[in-house]
Design a protein around this motif. Structure first.
Motif, mmCIF file in Angstrom:
data_model
loop_
_atom_site.group_PDB
_atom_site.id
_atom_site.type_symbol
_atom_site.label_atom_id
_atom_site.label_comp_id
_atom_site.label_asym_id
_atom_site.label_seq_id
_atom_site.Cartn_x
_atom_site.Cartn_y
_atom_site.Cartn_z
ATOM 1 N N TRP A 359 14.518 76.504 21.393
ATOM 2 C CA TRP A 359 13.407 77.518 21.640
ATOM 3 C C TRP A 359 12.108 77.274 21.087
ATOM 4 N N SER A 360 11.786 76.129 21.020
ATOM 5 C CA SER A 360 10.453 75.658 20.710
ATOM 6 C C SER A 360 9.280 76.161 21.566
ATOM 7 N N MET A 361 9.364 76.321 22.891
ATOM 8 C CA MET A 361 8.216 76.620 23.670
ATOM 9 C C MET A 361 8.675 78.021 24.456
ATOM 10 N N THR A 362 9.635 78.640 23.991
ATOM 11 C CA THR A 362 9.935 80.104 24.585
ATOM 12 C C THR A 362 8.875 81.088 24.154
ATOM 13 N N ARG A 363 8.785 82.103 24.865
ATOM 14 C CA ARG A 363 7.690 83.154 24.551
ATOM 15 C C ARG A 363 8.274 84.386 24.454
ATOM 16 N N GLY A 364 9.142 84.324 23.638
ATOM 17 C CA GLY A 364 9.745 85.921 23.138
ATOM 18 C C GLY A 364 10.956 86.264 24.211
ATOM 19 N N GLN A 365 11.410 87.377 23.731
ATOM 20 C CA GLN A 365 12.628 88.128 24.640
ATOM 21 C C GLN A 365 12.061 88.904 25.629
ATOM 22 N N ILE A 366 12.831 88.757 26.739
ATOM 23 C CA ILE A 366 12.476 89.438 28.084
ATOM 24 C C ILE A 366 12.379 90.881 27.858
ATOM 25 N N GLN A 367 11.297 91.481 28.413
ATOM 26 C CA GLN A 367 11.240 92.849 28.279
ATOM 27 C C GLN A 367 11.140 93.569 29.740
ATOM 28 N N TYR A 368 12.138 94.335 29.862
ATOM 29 C CA TYR A 368 12.197 95.166 31.505
ATOM 30 C C TYR A 368 11.438 96.359 31.476
#
Length: 372
Positions: A359-368
């Motif tokens: 998860w080093s380059m992820t940008r947070g949880q998906i927001q619906y």
């Protein structure tokens, strides 16, 4: 610029060959049957690794699979250990190929997949879950489908927040048009999440430019040849009223540029999306004004890695927080101002990634239901 014409001419033949390749190794598999639900979590020391995707003649998907190959090499395996399931844009073929692979390998499968469209994600996930295998998906799923509803077997889903970046490319385009004139938008497959969000970002930008006139919106299905035909039709219909073109992908922009060249138009402002190597090269030359890089190489490797390490028991997906199971991937706007530096860092060579740092380059949880 000659690569665009060559690219268009080769697509039909290459797609036919790659569709044949997608069936390679599956011929001896039993026909897909109803798969029994599994009970306790199975751990597989050496699962088979597969990537299900649309078309490797597309530079974006080629980068995705190149990342998958890099992950496979990191395990000390040859690239041939990665099973390629190429669906050619058919959700039916996508599901059938996955079912055939599950019939052969059952719970010993770690699958990375773009389900091709949103409705197809559920039957893919359900088939994998029934088999006790593991799947990580990207881009396309419905909002009511969540990995945590399937225990450990639906490992993760990654998408990209396309609304904001697409709005940025539209603003670059509108500024280049002097804030006035007619514009057309070429979109992807209508049921694809990225097509929906990139159109939404484009429409958001229009609100701030009252003198920009939207002439037409039409799907070209992420396809270069179809985009070429759509743009030719736009030119016939609207002619000189078109002052700019907003494309939802780089590959469609190639078809647009060729259609413009056929009419002797060399200076039409065009923007696109995906950050493919050819598109970044065109940005350095000012032929495309902006694109958005989603780092498909990293995405291809990390999606396969998540499915693989879940299958081996290296981590337990159901023990992870929701932001580790549904998350945004990275995006970078690339313009003519920074394209050369960007090309040197990300295109001329691939950075080295730690495929266990999920998860080093992820940008947070998906927001619906939110426009970010």
């Amino acid at each position: 610029m000659s690569f665009i014409k060559d690219y268009i001419e080769q697509q039909t033949l290459n797609r036919r060959n790659l569709l044949l390749l997608s069936a390679y190794g599956l011929c001896g598999a039993a026909a897909a049957t109803a798969l029994r639900p599994t009970g306790a979590r199975a751990v597989t020391p050496s699962p088979k690794i597969a990537w299900s995707y649309r078309d490797r003649t597309n530079p974006y998907w080629n980068a995705i699979v190149s990342g998958g190959n890099a992950f496979v090499r990191s395990l000390g395996l040859p690239e041939s250990a990665l099973i390629n399931l190429i669906n050619g844009g058919s959700s039916e073929k996508s599901l059938a190929d996955i079912q055939s692979l599950l019939a052969r390998y059952g719970s010993s499968l770690a699958l990375a997949a773009d389900p091709n469209d949103m409705p197809n994600c559920r039957p893919v996930v359900e088939a994998v879950s029934r088999a006790g295998a593991y799947v990580s998906t990207i881009w396309n799923k419905t909002d009511d489908l969540h990995p945590w509803d399937f225990g450990d077997n639906y490992v993760s889903h990654m998408t990209w927040s396309d609304i904001g970046p697409s709005e940025q490319t539209a603003r670059v385009l509108f500024d280049a048009m002097g804030g006035k004139g007619g514009v057309v938008h070429l979109g992807g497959i209508a049921s694809n999440n990225p097509a929906i969000e990139r159109l939404a970002g484009f429409r958001n930008a229009l609100k701030a430019y009252p003198n920009i006139q939207l002439l037409a919106v039409q799907a070209a299905d992420w396809d270069t040849q179809k985009a070429n035909q759509v743009m030719s039709g736009f030119l016939t219909r609207y002619g000189d009223a078109i002052k700019g073109v907003h494309c939802a992908s780089d590959t469609m922009a190639y078809g647009v540029i060729e259609a413009l060249r056929a009419e002797g138009i060399e200076d039409m402002p065009v923007v696109s999306y995906d950050g493919n190597p050819q598109a970044v090269e065109l940005v350095t030359k000012g032929k495309i004004l902006a694109t958005v890089f989603t780092n498909p190489y990293w995405a291809g490797g990390i999606t396969a890695s998540l499915a693989y390490y879940a299958a081996t028991g290296a981590f337990k997906p159901s023990a992870e927080p929701h932001e580790h199971r549904e998350f945004y991937g990275p995006t970078t706007l690339v313009t003519t101002k920074d394209a050369q530096d960007f090309k040197a860092k990300y295109i001329d060579t691939n950075p080295q990634y730690d495929w266990k740092n999920f998860w080093s380059m992820t940008r947070g949880q998906i927001q619906y239901g939110k426009t970010i």
